[in-house]
Design an enzyme around this catalytic site. Structure first.
Site, PDB file in Angstrom:
ATOM      1  N   CYS A  19       0.875  -1.183   0.000  1.00  0.00           N
ATOM      2  CA  CYS A  19       0.000   0.000   0.000  1.00  0.00           C
ATOM      3  C   CYS A  19       0.902   1.221   0.000  1.00  0.00           C
ATOM      4  O   CYS A  19       0.776   2.130   0.795  1.00  0.00           O
ATOM      5  CB  CYS A  19      -0.917   0.016   1.209  1.00  0.00           C
ATOM      6  SG  CYS A  19      -0.050   0.144   2.752  1.00  0.00           S
TER       7      CYS A  19
ATOM      8  N   ARG B 123      13.787   2.110  -8.030  1.00  0.00           N
ATOM      9  CA  ARG B 123      12.703   1.608  -8.881  1.00  0.00           C
ATOM     10  C   ARG B 123      12.482   2.524 -10.077  1.00  0.00           C
ATOM     11  O   ARG B 123      11.973   2.082 -11.114  1.00  0.00           O
ATOM     12  CB  ARG B 123      11.394   1.545  -8.083  1.00  0.00           C
ATOM     13  CG  ARG B 123      11.330   0.381  -7.104  1.00  0.00           C
ATOM     14  CD  ARG B 123       9.954   0.291  -6.452  1.00  0.00           C
ATOM     15  NE  ARG B 123       8.962   0.702  -7.415  1.00  0.00           N
ATOM     16  CZ  ARG B 123       7.990   1.593  -7.178  1.00  0.00           C
ATOM     17  NH1 ARG B 123       7.866   2.144  -6.004  1.00  0.00           N
ATOM     18  NH2 ARG B 123       7.151   1.920  -8.121  1.00  0.00           N
TER      19      ARG B 123
END
Ligand code: UD1
Length: 416
Positions: free
Chosen positions: A116, A397
């Site tokens: 989340c 990322r």
């Protein structure tokens, strides 16, 4: 888990070239499954989300080579239409493989992408859109099984212009008989880049960039070569770094139109910006004034992904800057870390009030997500003294070696 060590307080001076867009290349990599052939993708950023996408492609049977910034995918022998849970969890945008694998095989089984990071990230719009195209979908304890005897074009009306749901629908629609229209489609530039890739592959897709996208499916697809567009969020990060640290930075390989909201915000705050055709020079010598209310919105509104670096900048602007985060409900996790560095930020629900301070101070902080992590890096570059930024795997990322890029501009950032 790596750490960045930043010795702050240096003005920036130099030129930086922006990497290929993460949010373009991820759906494009998923789309390579469609042609049962070869896709050559240039300007692919070397970031860990791309590695995660390549892992999935190899798992399902693609041959993938990644040399320099060129990825070559041969999807002739794809045979697997299952993606395991651990691969789905590695990268939230793995969900885009749902539409691509469904289009190729008429079935796919995978899992909801976990975690989340930015708050609840449901996939209800992805599921309801694919159902409209004739897919039968079962969901059970995080597993999604999707099959279709016959995918058939239809009108898909999105209740919100979700980027991922738009991309999944486009990919599935390429295999539908007849015409699909996506109404209230996301208008982000990355959708246009995906359309360009698919058209080069032989697909009949039009309308990207507007809120109605039309796909005439079942076209014969062939080998393709494509260059990924520049990353507008990385460009915005460098612009905020220049504005926050002061000095002069030239940012090359950009599409200025994609970051026009950022240009006007920085100009109003007091930066000098010279725009070129595919570059911009950001200069800041004096102090900056507070940023008038920034509301994150779907494109062409201000991007939620650029909110964290802009907030880092606002910490040192004179006066009170206001942010309203409308897209994700946990997208202020960098704020408490900026406060550890001396920032004055008050958050209430969607609203953040940032009262400018004279100085930020080096501190130990943790990146909680990708863009929030980048915000901490630029704040540390403008802070007095030494900072340690932990959990930088989040930053990796989406940024190709952020420390090397920032060093090119004169910052003192090293990886430990
Ligand atoms: C993409 C980008 C991400 C960016 C975001 C918004 C990629 C890989 N990621 O994420 O960097 O921050 O767009 O510009 O391109 N929603 C639903 N149901 C759904 C889908 C979305 O309620 O089925 C909600 C989300 O919870 C969120 C909003 O819609 O509140 C926007 O999400 P979406 O546009 O889908 O973002 P992503 O595609 O996940």
């Amino acid at each position: 888990m790596g750490t960045l060590i930043v010795n702050g307080g240096r003005k920036l001076d130099g030129t930086i070239s922006v990497q290929g867009a993460k949010n373009s290349v991820l759906p494009i990599l998923a789309a390579t499954i469609l042609n049962s052939g070869i896709s050559v993708i240039h300007n692919c950023p070397r970031i860990s989300d791309v590695d995660a996408a390549i892992k999935i492609l190899r798992y399902i049977g693609c041959d993938v080579a990644f040399e320099g910034n060129v990825v070559t995918v041969d999807s002739s022998n794809v045979k697997n239409c299952h993606i395991p849970d651990e691969m789905m969890r590695e990268m939230r945008s793995s969900v885009i493989f749902m539409g691509a694998v469904l289009a190729r095989f008429g079935k796919v089984s995978l899992f909801t992408p976990g975690g989340c990071e930015l708050g609840a990230r449901p996939v209800d719009l992805h599921i309801s859109s694919l159902k409209k195209l004739g897919a039968k979908i079962e969901e059970e304890a995080g597993a999604i099984r999707c099959s279709a005897r016959h995918l058939k074009g239809n009108d898909v009306v999105l209740s919100f212009p979700s980027v991922g749901a738009t991309e999944n629908t486009i990919l599935a629609a390429t295999a539908c008989s007849g015409r699909t229209r996506i109404i209230n489609a996301a208008r982000e530039p990355e959708i246009s880049d995906l359309q360009e890739f698919l058209v080069r592959m032989g697909a009949d897709v039009s309308g990207a960039g507007s809120s109605m996208i039309v796909i005439n499916g079942k076209k014969k697809l062939h080998n393709v070569e494509h260059e990924v567009m520049p990353d507008r969020i990385c460009a915005a990060t460098f612009m905020c770094a220049a504005a926050l640290c002061g000095g002069k930075v030239r940012i090359e390989r950009i599409i200025p139109e994609h970051i026009s909201t950022m240009f006007s915000i920085l100009e109003r705050a007091g930066c000098d910006i010279k725009r070129g055709e595919d570059s911009a020079e950001v200069k800041r010598s004096g102090s900056l004034s507070a940023i008038s209310t920034v509301r994150t919105l779907p494109y062409p509104g201000f991007p939620t992904d650029a909110q964290p670096p802009l907030m880092a900048l606002a910490t040192k602007c004179i006066g009170t800057s206001t942010f309203v985060e409308n897209i994700f409900d946990r997208r202020y996790r960098h704020a408490s870390e900026l406060v550890r560095m001396g920032a004055d930020i008050k958050i209430e629900g969607k609203i953040a009030l940032v009262h400018g301070v004279r100085e930020l101070f080096g501190s130990s902080v943790k990146a909680a997500d990708l863009r929030g992590g980048a915000a901490l890096v630029i704040a540390a570059m403008a802070a007095e003294g030494k900072s340690e930024i932990e959990c930088i795997e989040h930053i990796d990322r989406g940024y190709e070696k952020i420390e090397a890029d920032m060093r090119k501009l004169g910052a003192d950032v090293v990886r430990k």
